[in-house]
Design an enzyme around this catalytic site. Structure first.
Site, short mmCIF file in Angstrom:
data_model
loop_
_atom_site.label_atom_id
_atom_site.label_comp_id
_atom_site.label_asym_id
_atom_site.label_seq_id
_atom_site.Cartn_x
_atom_site.Cartn_y
_atom_site.Cartn_z
N CYS A 16 0.32 3.45 3.53
CA CYS A 16 0.82 3.05 4.85
C CYS A 16 1.94 2.02 4.79
CB CYS A 16 -0.33 2.51 5.69
SG CYS A 16 -1.09 1.00 5.01
N CYS B 125 0.86 -1.18 0.00
CA CYS B 125 0.00 0.00 0.00
C CYS B 125 0.89 1.23 0.00
CB CYS B 125 -0.91 -0.01 1.22
SG CYS B 125 -1.91 1.49 1.39
N CYS C 9 -10.31 3.50 -8.96
CA CYS C 9 -10.54 3.52 -10.42
C CYS C 9 -10.69 2.12 -10.99
CB CYS C 9 -9.40 4.23 -11.12
SG CYS C 9 -9.09 5.91 -10.55
N HIS D 83 -7.89 -4.60 2.39
CA HIS D 83 -7.27 -3.49 3.10
C HIS D 83 -7.83 -2.16 2.61
CE1 HIS D 83 -4.19 -1.00 4.96
NE2 HIS D 83 -3.87 -0.50 3.78
N CYS E 76 -8.11 -13.47 -20.84
CA CYS E 76 -7.94 -14.83 -21.35
C CYS E 76 -7.90 -14.86 -22.87
CB CYS E 76 -9.04 -15.75 -20.82
SG CYS E 76 -10.72 -15.18 -21.18
N HIS F 256 -15.11 -17.73 -21.57
CA HIS F 256 -13.69 -17.88 -21.24
C HIS F 256 -12.97 -18.52 -22.43
CE1 HIS F 256 -10.16 -18.34 -18.78
NE2 HIS F 256 -10.14 -19.65 -18.92
#
Length: 496
Positions: free
Chosen positions: A20, A17, A74, A36, A144, A447
């Site tokens: 932090c 991150c 985003c 988180h 894929c 897929h």
């Protein structure tokens, strides 16, 4: 660094991150990095938020392995930097840590992990143990379609070897010599090369040093030069293949890294000028291997005037005949089996054009009813056949889920040639190299996976997972794209 030890003890796909500096595993492991971020969005109930706290939301993180940056707000990768270049500074700091003496123990552990990973990729073949050196491609979010095409092309040896033997881009000089280059918006498009990223991706496959490779740099270049493929929605694998080959062809025409690719091509005797098919200018390895020529004959039904036109092609798109479109499985017994020969015959048979396709006859001086027929004037070294499984009906694009039987060896294309008498007995025979399969009901969903032959064995490529398979499984697949390679040596295999 591993995911916070009290969470999952995972050392796979670590993300740091940038708010932090805590490290968590990625969304394709246990998703603690995303959690988180989500936990940080929970409103503070006991304390009044300050303006500074509103801005600190732990939204941006960085992959500790590839140093790519991602924004959860985003839901997209970040390719730009701050005015002070803070993101690049974090990358350089992580690189320095990785190269420092304090990380020697981590390198030793990483080697042990790689060795254990390699040992886990051993398999039994004919009673002896051999290494499974195939490498998967990580799914970056509905990618894929790209992975299936890349794995297929990587198993077309003549095409793949050409790119792998190209000289690499010169490393930057000075303090940053030897380090990886990271694209930012401030660098502009001049530093983007599809050929180079494609080359690096092919080099990463079949080395056996890792179970999966992340094609993030290649995907970034795709976003830059192919706007249709920006975002993380599902895309058409055939459309991507055509865009990829076309852009590789265009970039190779212009030369790259100061070396003319046409010079390299001319030095390769196996890709001589007599075997080239030019599309949009000078020939490249793309047209030399995939390029063929069609003859399009149109006959006016009123005056009998015949018009001929020669069109270069990189692949052939074949309709599945309407009488077979309800037959979904190989073992279904309602009527005859649809074969690849049926699709090829439908493509080359004489066809009467309907009222919406009237031919402008130069002798009659007006649009007239006419017939059309295709002949193959020149066959390519690699014959790419696309089965048209998606069709627009009203406002929907439906999928034709018909099983089409195709041969693994000995596809005979002689009867579709304009002048078959001028072709040798072996030059019209093709053996299957790879198959792309679409699983699901629509082009915008489902897929993609791929089957490909490598050194006499068949593999199934499902993103980061690669498994050894057999010919019986391959022939049962509902093919979407088939790659056939021209046979070089004589064989007693049966013809189609």
């Amino acid at each position: 660094s591993a995911c916070l030890f009290y969470l999952c003890r995972s050392n796979k796909s670590p993300w740091v991150c940038l708010t932090c500096s805590s490290v968590h595993c990625g969304r394709y492991v246990n998703g603690h990095a995303k959690k988180h971020y989500e936990d940080a969005q929970i409103p503070m109930t006991n304390h009044k938020k300050t303006e500074k706290q509103d801005k600190v939301q732990h939204t941006v993180c960085m992959d500790c392995s590839s140093y790519s940056t991602y924004c959860y707000r985003c839901d997209d990768f970040v390719v730009n930097d701050t005015k002070l270049g803070l993101v690049q500074k974090v990358r350089e700091h992580l690189q320095n840590l990785e190269n420092s003496a304090f990380t020697s123990d981590r390198h030793r552990k990483r080697k042990l992990l790689e060795n254990s990973s390699l040992n886990s990729k051993l398999l039994k073949v004919n009673g002896s143990t051999t290494a499974l050196c195939a490498t998967g491609l990580r799914n970056l979010g509905n990618t894929c379609f790209m992975n299936a095409i890349l794995q297929s092309l990587s198993n077309i040896q003549q095409f793949c070897c050409y790119f792998k033997e190209l000289p690499a881009v010169e490393l930057r000089n000075g303090k940053t010599a030897g380090r990886r280059t990271y694209h930012t918006r401030s660098q502009g498009d001049n530093n983007v090369s599809l050929v180079e990223e494609f080359r690096k991706t092919l080099c990463a496959l079949w080395q056996g040093s890792q179970t999966a490779f992340s094609p993030e740099s290649l995907f970034y270049v795709v976003w830059k030069i192919m706007p249709n493929f920006r975002g993380y929605q599902q895309q058409d694998a055939h459309e991507f293949m055509r865009y990829l080959l076309d852009h590789l062809h265009l970039e190779l025409q212009g030369g790259f890294n100061g070396v003319s690719r046409s010079v390299i091509l001319q030095e390769n005797s196996s890709l001589s000028a007599s075997n080239k098919c030019c599309i949009n200018g000078a020939s490249t390895v793309v047209t030399a291997i995939f390029g063929g020529i069609l003859q399009n004959e149109v006959n006016c039904l009123i005056c009998g005037t015949e018009s001929r036109k020669f069109d270069p092609f990189l692949d052939l798109s074949l309709d599945i005949p309407s009488q077979f479109r309800n037959k979904r499985t190989k073992n279904q017994e309602n009527g005859p089996m649809c074969t690849l020969r049926d699709c090829l015959r439908s493509f080359t048979d004489l066809e009467e054009l309907d009222e919406t396709e009237l031919y402008m006859c130069h002798k009659c001086k007006k649009k007239q009813k006419s017939t059309k027929k295709f002949w193959i004037q020149k066959l390519p070294k690699v014959l790419c056949l696309h089965l048209k499984r998606f069709h627009w009906t009203a406002y929907l694009r439906n999928k034709v889920d018909t099983y089409v039987e195709f041969p693994l060896r000995g596809l005979d294309m002689k009867c579709y040639l304009l002048e078959p008498e001028n072709s040798g007995p072996e030059s019209c025979l093709y053996d299957l190299a790879a198959v792309v399969v679409h699983h699901g009901s629509g082009v915008g969903s489902g897929h993609y996976t791929a089957y490909a032959a490598h050194e006499g064995r068949w593999f199934h490529f499902n993103d980061s997972t690669v498994t050894l398979t057999d010919e019986e499984t391959v022939v049962k697949a509902k093919a979407y794209i088939l790659f056939y390679v021209e046979r070089q040596a004589k064989s007693g295999s049966d013809k189609l």
